[in-house]
Each structure stands twice: as structure tokens, then as C-alpha cells.
Design a protein around this motif. Structure first.
Motif, short mmCIF file in Angstrom:
data_model
loop_
_atom_site.label_atom_id
_atom_site.label_comp_id
_atom_site.label_asym_id
_atom_site.label_seq_id
_atom_site.Cartn_x
_atom_site.Cartn_y
_atom_site.Cartn_z
N ARG A 138 -13.99 -4.57 -7.91
CA ARG A 138 -13.22 -4.86 -6.70
C ARG A 138 -13.03 -6.36 -6.52
N ILE A 139 -11.84 -6.83 -6.86
CA ILE A 139 -11.48 -8.23 -6.69
C ILE A 139 -10.42 -8.36 -5.61
N SER A 140 -9.53 -7.39 -5.53
CA SER A 140 -8.45 -7.44 -4.56
C SER A 140 -8.20 -6.03 -4.02
N ASP A 141 -7.27 -5.93 -3.10
CA ASP A 141 -6.99 -4.63 -2.49
C ASP A 141 -6.41 -3.63 -3.47
N VAL A 142 -5.79 -4.12 -4.54
CA VAL A 142 -5.17 -3.19 -5.49
C VAL A 142 -6.09 -2.84 -6.65
N SER A 143 -7.27 -3.42 -6.72
CA SER A 143 -8.14 -3.14 -7.84
C SER A 143 -8.89 -1.84 -7.62
N GLY A 144 -9.46 -1.33 -8.71
CA GLY A 144 -10.14 -0.05 -8.70
C GLY A 144 -9.57 0.83 -9.79
N ILE A 145 -10.31 1.88 -10.14
CA ILE A 145 -9.83 2.83 -11.12
C ILE A 145 -8.98 3.87 -10.40
N LYS A 146 -7.75 4.02 -10.84
CA LYS A 146 -6.82 4.94 -10.19
C LYS A 146 -7.03 6.36 -10.70
N VAL A 147 -7.30 7.24 -9.75
CA VAL A 147 -7.53 8.65 -10.06
C VAL A 147 -6.19 9.38 -10.12
N SER A 148 -6.11 10.40 -10.94
CA SER A 148 -4.90 11.21 -11.08
C SER A 148 -4.43 11.72 -9.72
#
Length: 624
Positions: free
Chosen positions: A106-116
Motif C-alpha cells: 500500500r503506497i497509494s489509493d490505487v495500490s493493492g492486488i486486484k481481485v477478480s
């Protein structure tokens, strides 16, 4: 001797379409990992899982690798879009050393692993929702799985967003019918944990419907009886407990009530889609249940790939798998309630893709990878004597599939007896004509669109079906199963939720639906149940006739799910009449005074203000 183990830190249940932080810890056992070894970490691939990347921690799907042993050197890089390869360049990983793989830092609001975006309804649908780790200890390309893997992730539907109500399009006054209702999230995943009531209202208080309908595991059914004659809709409402100002609603397709109903009834289907037997996300059972109970279809076909390139395990469809698919199609076929067909996709990247449909219940399979059925001509020869149709789709080719894309269909290679229909629209886009504004990921191979085939004399009917891979036949989302950047493709605003074929049949049986398709009494839509009636000199959709009239009378009647913007009459690929509409119901009567001797074909195109379309099958006229 303790062996290498893997642990994954993730919630037990993941919400479809959300982003998460995940830590994967590989703990080395007594089986040391030395320089030259490679460790492959595979994440879920395709079907809207995010593409893994290691270059920008500010963006989603970023993966970082750390070693607890500072004396071990390594390099990482991504493979395809769903795995990373860790190569040990120096040192030895010994017992209790750890490799930490941080997913979605988590660096920014758009980071993270996107789930299906696609929920796993049952355990059989979780094949694509796994994390796996394999190790090539000698660097010779021979990988072995780590004990206890793969880790299966349970993806649940998001919050309820919409109610789906499917009613008969044409009803006889004062006759009782059954409607289907379901509740889905914003990705059209079924809310399997919803057990409660939906309030029901009619656009006309004269309709006899219950005040509410009980849903069990997200689905339900209710009876309706309509009178007097007119156009009706049914609306479902669920109060939102979290936001009182936002109720969850859904409105049915338009229902035409008439006291003088013809012998032909209008039925809806999606006959092109895939399960996890090939490269789809859902189980075979989930595919049929979704089509029947969630999308509320009248008929469907499951068309899993026959050949290795379109298959999850890279192998041809086996005889055992084909036997299993046929048994499931038989199991879900219920005359009068829900119809299925035996079918598969002949997936030739050299000669174009065609779906093969059978009327019989225990047909053979002829694969595009078999030497005696690896061309269209050979396939047709093997199918000779059978009640069968081969329907081409995305005939202009695709931009992906193989290095140079999927080859287009060669319209000069033809079999008019078996190739009686063509698919004009799917999740891949519009195949009507070269340069149309909705080609999306279709290849622009001029000369290979639907109009090109009609121009050289093909006489096939027009259908639309989704080619869904997300387990949502009848409600499949455009582009949602491709790892495609909507910002670059600029198609997100044009997503069509479905792709349907409407057929005029005498009853809901396999034989009657087949008869309607065989005789081209069918039309295509981009997913909405637009009611379309198209006639030339009284002849119906799909007919051929001879005439000595010099001014054919053309009648188009359309009832939309939104106000109709245009009705267009196309003659020999040219728009000869464009009617500007403004209402839900529009009717056009027009005489073609430009007719001339010879063969002519007409078809109708309907455009709604919301961008949804319908296309009729052509009517062919030989004027003497």
C-alpha cells in the motif's frame, strides 16, 4: 525431514473487484534451495484478476520480493501477466530461511492486488482463483509443487446493486405466466447469501402480480397474469439498509399483452459461452444455473473449446470431458421450462472459429486439431447427415489468441446447409461491417464481416450471443474477461451486459427452438430484450420469396427497453430508410420504390438512445 512450506496471509473471503494486501511466506525446509534454482509464484490469471507487475509500487498489483538471508542474491521478473519468477543467482537458502512476497504493497489509493470481478459460486468454480508456488531446484525447467498448495481463494459477490426480472416478452391476456427474479452486485454476480423479499410493482395496476416475492439464495419466481392489452413492465424494489436514499431496484423487459397472440412466441437465449472445462471461470453447473435462474434465459448452449489453445490445461477436449458435457446438457434440458443444446466450439485459429450445435442428444465431437476435421470443409464432411449447424463468430478475427491474432473466416468457403446463421455481436464487439464504431477488439480484416458474406450470396440468419467466459451467460460484461486497459481501449462506457438471440418459436422445446434457428426466425440484440417484428410484403424474418411487385411493403415494429432513436432499413448493405424515433414503441411502414429485378435482401437495425441495438435476420426477395 521438514520440507519447504508456503503460507498466504489473506482474508478467508475476498470481495469481487476489490483490492487487497497479501503476504506470501516461503519457509525453506531441510531441502535447501541453491544458486541456479528458480521459484515460480503463480497468481490467478485472466478473467479480470489484475496483471502482476514489479516495476511501480504506486500502482495496483505491485509485487515485491525480500529474502531473510542477506547472503542470497536473486533477480525477479514477471512471466505473462499472472506470475513472477525468482531466480537465485548466488548463495544458498537453508532451513528456516524465508522468502517474503509482498503483494499489493500500500503506497497509494490505487495500490493493492486486484481481485477478480467474478465471484466463485461453488467450489467447482474456484479453479482460476488460486495461488501456487513451484520450485525448479536444478534450473533444468522441471518444477515441482510445494506441499499444501495451491491456495484457493473464495471470491464473494459485492454489495447488492441491481434486481434482474425476466418476464415473457409476449403474453396472452388473462393467461398465467411465470417470471424469474434475482439479485446481483455491480458485476452481475449472484448474491447467493440473500434470503429475503423483493417488493413488486407493475406499470399498470391491472396486472395481477404478488406484492412481494421471496428470494432464496438470491433467486426466486412469481406468477403474473396481465390484462387488458398493452405494454407492461414489472419493477422490483429492495430497501437499502445502509443508505435509505438509495433503494435497490430493477425493471423487467417490456411485456406485450395481446388478446390475439400468434402461434409464434418470443424466447430468449445466449448460446455461446465457456466453463472451466475449457477456459471459462465457472463450473458447468454454475453456467446452466446462472443462465436459467439469474439471467432468466429460456434456452442456452455451453460451447467449450475443443482444442488445446483455448483450454486451461493446454490439452484437447477429451472424450471423457465431452461425455461429461453432454450429460450436463441433458440434465438441464427441461422442455417447457428451459432448453439446452449439445454444442462445442471448433476453435481453429487458422480457419476461423465456429460453434457446432446438434439437435441430437449424444453427438460425436470433431476437433479442429484432428487431421480429418482441421478445416471447415473437412468438418462439414464429418458432420454430413447429421442435424447440425455451424455458426461462425467474430468472423473478422481477433487481436489476441495467437501471435498474429485469430484468423478471420473465409466467406468463400461455404456450406449453406450447415452454416445457416452467423453471430453479429458478442463481448468482442460488432461484426456487421468494416469500420463500424463497436468493433472493440475485433481485427479489422476488410472483407470478412457479416455484410461481406451477404454481398457474395450467403443466406444466413443473424444471432447475437456473448462468448462469455465469466460464468454470466445472458448478462456477460463486455471486455471484463480480457486483460485490456479500458483507458486505452476507451470502451468502458460502451459495455453491453449480455448479447442475446431472440427466436420466434411455437413452444419452448429443443425441437421448436431448433426449428426457429434453422429457419432464421431469429434476431440479435446487444443484451436488451428489444421486441422486433420485421416483414416484407407480409413475409417474416428469415424468409425467402419471389415477387412481381415493384414496390415491396416493408413493416418494422419495435418495442424497446429504452426510447428508440432510429429504425433503419438496410437493402443490399445500404441504408435506404432511416426513421427517427422518440418513444419506447415505434412502427415504420415504408414502400421501396427503388426495387429492381433480381435478388435483394433487406434487414432492420434498431438503435436505442442508450446505445443498445437490435438486428433482424434478412428477408430475401427475388423480383421478376
Amino acid at each position: 525431514m521438514p520440507s519447504t512450506t508456503v503460507s498466504v496471509n489473506l482474508p478467508e473471503e475476498l470481495i469481487a473487484g476489490e483490492k487487497y494486501i497479501a503476504n506470501i511466506i516461503i519457509t525453506v525446509g531441510d531441502d535447501n534451495i541453491s544458486a541456479g534454482a528458480k521459484i515460480r509464484v503463480e497468481f490467478p490469471c485472466y478473467w479480470s484478476w489484475g496483471d502482476i507487475q514489479t516495476y511501480d509500487s504506486r500502482k495496483e498489483n505491485y509485487v515485491e520480493v525480500r529474502m531473510s538471508n542477506p547472503n542470497v542474491g536473486f533477480i525477479t521478473h514477471t512471466e505473462w501477466s499472472h506470475s513472477i519468477l525468482i531466480e537465485i543467482t548466488e548463495g544458498i537458502l537453508k532451513a528456516n530461511d524465508k522468502i517474503e512476497i509482498i503483494c499489493g504493497k500500500r503506497i497509494s489509493d490505487v495500490s493493492g492486488i486486484k481481485v477478480s470481478r467474478w465471484a466463485t459460486i461453488t467450489a467447482d468454480s474456484q479453479i482460476w482463483s488460486t495461488i501456487n508456488v513451484t520450485i525448479d531446484r536444478k534450473g533444468d525447467g522441471q518444477y515441482s509443487e510445494v506441499k499444501g498448495l495451491p491456495v484457493i481463494m473464495n471470491v464473494k459477490a459485492a454489495a447488492p446493486e441491481k434486481i434482474i426480472i425476466s418476464c415473457p416478452s409476449i403474453c396472452e391476456c388473462d393467461k398465467e405466466y411465470e417470471a424469474k427474479i434475482s439479485i446481483v452486485d455491480k458485476h452481475h454476480n449472484l448474491l447467493t447469501d440473500y434470503n429475503g423479499y423483493i417488493s413488486l410493482n407493475s406499470s399498470n395496476e391491472m396486472a395481477e402480480i404478488p406484492d412481494k416475492c421471496k428470494l432464496t439464495s438470491g433467486i426466486g419466481r412469481f406468477k403474473l397474469k396481465i390484462s387488458p392489452a398493452g405494454i407492461y413492465t414489472i419493477t422490483g424494489v429492495l430497501a437499502n439498509a445502509d443508505r435509505e436514499d438509495k433503494k435497490i431496484t430493477g425493471t423487467s423487459n417490456p411485456i406485450v399483452c395481446d388478446s390475439n397472440v400468434s402461434d409464434y412466441k418470443l424466447f430468449w437465449g445466449d448460446i455461446h459461452g465457456h466453463s472451466n472445462v475449457s477456459d471459462g471461470v465457472c463450473s458447468v453447473d454454475d453456467y446452466y444455473v446462472y443462465a436459467r435462474d439469474v439471467a432468466g434465459l429460456d434456452f442456452t448452449a455451453l460451447t467449450d473449446h475443443d482444442a488445446r489453445w483455448g483450454r486451461r490445461l493446454g490439452k484437447d477436449l477429451s472424450e471423457a470431458e465431452w461425455k461429461f458435457l453432454k450429460a450436463k446438457a441433458r440434465e438441464y434440458n427441461e422442455p417447457g421450462k428451459f432448453v439446452t443444446f449439445q454444442a462445442y466450439e471448433w476453435t481453429s485459429n487458422t480457419h476461423g472459429h465456429r460453434n457446432v450445435y446438434y439437435l441430437e442428444d449424444d453427438p460425436p465431437i470433431f476437433r479442429c486439431s484432428d487431421s480429418d476435421s482441421d478445416t471447415a470443409e473437412k468438418l462439414w464432411e464429418k458432420l454430413k447427415g447429421k442435424k447440425v449447424m455451424t455458426i461462425p463468430h467474430h468472423p473478422s478475427g481477433l487481436r489476441f489468441c495467437i501471435a498474429n491474432g485469430c484468423a478471420p473466416v473465409d466467406w468463400t468457403v461455404r456450406n449453406d446447409q450447415m452454416q445457416r446463421l452467423a453471430e453479429i455481436f458478442s463481448v468482442h464487439g460488432n461484426s456487421e461491417y468494416f469500420g463500424n464504431p463497436q468493433s472493440f477488439i475485433l481485427m479489422y480484416h476488410a472483407g470478412h464481416f457479416i455484410q461481406d458474406a451477404l454481398k457474395i450470396g450467403h443466406r444466413f440468419g443473424i444471432i447475437s450471443s456473448s462468448d462469455c467466459h465469466n460464468g454470466h451467460p445472458g448478462l456477460s460484461g463486455l471486455y471484463d474477461h480480457h486483460s485490456y486497459d479500458p483507458a486505452e481501449a476507451t470502451v468502458s462506457a460502451n459495455c453491453h451486459r449480455g448479447c442475446l438471440v431472440g427466436v420466434y418459436a411455437t413452444e419452448l422445446t429443443r425441437e421448436a427452438i431448433w426449428d426457429a434457428l434453422w429457419n432464421k426466425r431469429c434476431y440479435a440484440t446487444t443484451g436488451k430484450r428489444i421486441i422486433l417484428d420485421f416483414r416484407v410484403d407480409g413475409h417474416f424474418i428469415g424468409e425467402e420469396y419471389k415477387s412481381d411487385e415493384n414496390k415491396p411493403k416493408i413493416v418494422v415494429k419495435a418495442i424497446g427497453t429504452a426510447p428508440i432513436k432510429y429504425i433503419e432499413i438496410i437493402k443490399n448493405n445500404n441504408v435506404i430508410m432511416k426513421h427517427n424515433g422518440k418513444d419506447i414503441k415505434e412502427e415504420l411502414v415504408w414502400y421501396d420504390d427503388s426495387s429492381q429485378k433480381g435478388d435483394t435482401y433487406y434487414y432492420a437495425r434498431v438503435t436505442q438512445i442508450d446505445g443498445e441495438y437490435a438486428w433482424s435476420s434478412p428477408i430475401w426477395v427475388n423480383q421478376s
